[in-house]
Design an enzyme around this catalytic site. Sequence first.
Site, PDB file in Angstrom:
ATOM      1  N   ASP A 273     -15.576   8.886   9.247  1.00  0.00           N
ATOM      2  CA  ASP A 273     -14.500   7.940   8.968  1.00  0.00           C
ATOM      3  C   ASP A 273     -13.197   8.727   9.071  1.00  0.00           C
ATOM      4  O   ASP A 273     -13.207   9.967   9.065  1.00  0.00           O
ATOM      5  CB  ASP A 273     -14.659   7.333   7.564  1.00  0.00           C
ATOM      6  CG  ASP A 273     -13.932   5.995   7.409  1.00  0.00           C
ATOM      7  OD1 ASP A 273     -14.583   4.945   7.480  1.00  0.00           O
ATOM      8  OD2 ASP A 273     -12.685   6.016   7.233  1.00  0.00           O
TER       9      ASP A 273
ATOM     10  N   ARG B  24       0.822  -1.215   0.000  1.00  0.00           N
ATOM     11  CA  ARG B  24       0.000   0.000   0.000  1.00  0.00           C
ATOM     12  C   ARG B  24       0.857   1.267   0.000  1.00  0.00           C
ATOM     13  O   ARG B  24       0.542   2.239  -0.669  1.00  0.00           O
ATOM     14  CB  ARG B  24      -0.924  -0.014   1.201  1.00  0.00           C
ATOM     15  CG  ARG B  24      -2.013  -1.067   1.027  1.00  0.00           C
ATOM     16  CD  ARG B  24      -2.913  -1.066   2.194  1.00  0.00           C
ATOM     17  NE  ARG B  24      -3.987  -2.024   2.019  1.00  0.00           N
ATOM     18  CZ  ARG B  24      -5.026  -2.113   2.815  1.00  0.00           C
ATOM     19  NH1 ARG B  24      -5.134  -1.300   3.832  1.00  0.00           N
ATOM     20  NH2 ARG B  24      -5.957  -3.002   2.601  1.00  0.00           N
TER      21      ARG B  24
HETATM   22  C1  LIG Z   1     -13.610  -2.592   7.251  1.00  0.00           C
HETATM   23  S1  LIG Z   1     -14.315  -0.983   7.140  1.00  0.00           S
HETATM   24  C2  LIG Z   1     -15.886  -1.251   7.944  1.00  0.00           C
HETATM   25  C3  LIG Z   1     -16.955  -0.370   7.355  1.00  0.00           C
HETATM   26  C4  LIG Z   1     -18.347  -0.520   7.986  1.00  0.00           C
HETATM   27  N1  LIG Z   1     -18.350  -0.066   9.370  1.00  0.00           N
HETATM   28  C5  LIG Z   1     -18.835  -1.937   7.889  1.00  0.00           C
HETATM   29  O1  LIG Z   1     -18.868  -2.638   8.905  1.00  0.00           O
HETATM   30  O2  LIG Z   1     -19.198  -2.372   6.782  1.00  0.00           O
HETATM   31  C6  LIG Z   1     -13.377  -0.107   8.395  1.00  0.00           C
HETATM   32  C7  LIG Z   1     -13.472   1.412   8.272  1.00  0.00           C
HETATM   33  O3  LIG Z   1     -12.890   1.981   9.452  1.00  0.00           O
HETATM   34  C8  LIG Z   1     -12.167   3.139   9.088  1.00  0.00           C
HETATM   35  N2  LIG Z   1     -11.165   3.417  10.133  1.00  0.00           N
HETATM   36  C9  LIG Z   1     -10.001   2.770  10.385  1.00  0.00           C
HETATM   37  N3  LIG Z   1      -9.356   3.333  11.415  1.00  0.00           N
HETATM   38  C10 LIG Z   1     -10.141   4.347  11.857  1.00  0.00           C
HETATM   39  C11 LIG Z   1     -10.003   5.307  12.907  1.00  0.00           C
HETATM   40  N4  LIG Z   1      -8.932   5.335  13.705  1.00  0.00           N
HETATM   41  N5  LIG Z   1     -11.003   6.223  13.052  1.00  0.00           N
HETATM   42  C12 LIG Z   1     -12.095   6.218  12.234  1.00  0.00           C
HETATM   43  N6  LIG Z   1     -12.264   5.328  11.235  1.00  0.00           N
HETATM   44  C13 LIG Z   1     -11.299   4.408  11.042  1.00  0.00           C
HETATM   45  C14 LIG Z   1     -11.550   2.780   7.743  1.00  0.00           C
HETATM   46  O4  LIG Z   1     -11.192   3.928   7.009  1.00  0.00           O
HETATM   47  C15 LIG Z   1     -12.674   1.960   7.102  1.00  0.00           C
HETATM   48  O5  LIG Z   1     -13.480   2.761   6.274  1.00  0.00           O
END
Ligand SMILES: C[S@@+](CC[C@H](N)C(=O)[O-])C[C@H]1O[C@@H](n2cnc3c(N)ncnc32)[C@H](O)[C@@H]1O
Length: 236
Positions: A106, A5
């Site tokens: 996010d 990445r």
């Molecule tokens: C695997 S996705 C899950 C999306 C959705 N909640 C679902 O369950 O389908 C994880 C999301 O968490 C966000 N994320 C990761 N670390 C984070 C943080 N420290 N604060 C806020 N969002 C975060 C990522 O950018 C990503 O969009």
Amino acid sequence: MVYSRLSRRLRETGHTSFNDYLGWLESHDGNEWQEFVNALTTNLTSFFRESHHFDIFSAHLRSRPAGSPWSVWCSAASTGEEPYSIVMTAMEALGNNPSFKLTASDIDSRVLATAAQGVYRLESIKGLSQERLQRFFLRGKGSNAGMVRVKPELGRMIDFISVNLIRDDWPFREPFDVVFCRNVMIYFDGPTQRRVLERIHRVLKPGGMLFVGHAENFSESRDLFTLRGKTVYERR
Ligand SMILES: C[S@@+](CC[C@H](N)C(=O)[O-])C[C@H]1O[C@@H](n2cnc3c(N)ncnc32)[C@H](O)[C@@H]1O
């Protein structure tokens, strides 16, 4: 994963080693920090993912008198499928103009921009009922064939904002009735999960509901949350 990445960021910024890139990043306060974060996040999501949550959420919405106001936070909203599923559920449960406000956040600016646009490939709505498709989506025509757009009235119920779950600077003034924090805590270590849970506890009303992801278990924090169903907690 991190290697591949970040390699793309190195190429796009003209650096030949990770050392160079990180040195430049640290001495530079431009937009690259956000690109660095965006490159590292995993954004897998889908409409009505873990559908049992939406049945429980719908029953919860119907449990209060008609017209009651709702304030909900979707805290890892990714590309928008989850927040739109939440407002679709609210409209199904409460009617077309519910007193319902969703904050969708996010850490990744790129996925938030996609979420705010609300445009998806046809494949991503496979499996949704005809009723939902007709009620909530517009089909792209001509150069937009193969795409769908979420109807604008859904977007008007959502504020898209950037929030880093692990920083102590959440911008909320009023507590929420419900928080969705699904499939993001798995990326945090135990002490960080606990700190985030404590903060979610602070921004949820007593008795408020917390939905978490299928691989997330916070039963050790029973001083804060009581398990009410599969991966559904109630704030103590
Ligand atoms: C695997 S996705 C899950 C999306 C959705 N909640 C679902 O369950 O389908 C994880 C999301 O968490 C966000 N994320 C990761 N670390 C984070 C943080 N420290 N604060 C806020 N969002 C975060 C990522 O950018 C990503 O969009």
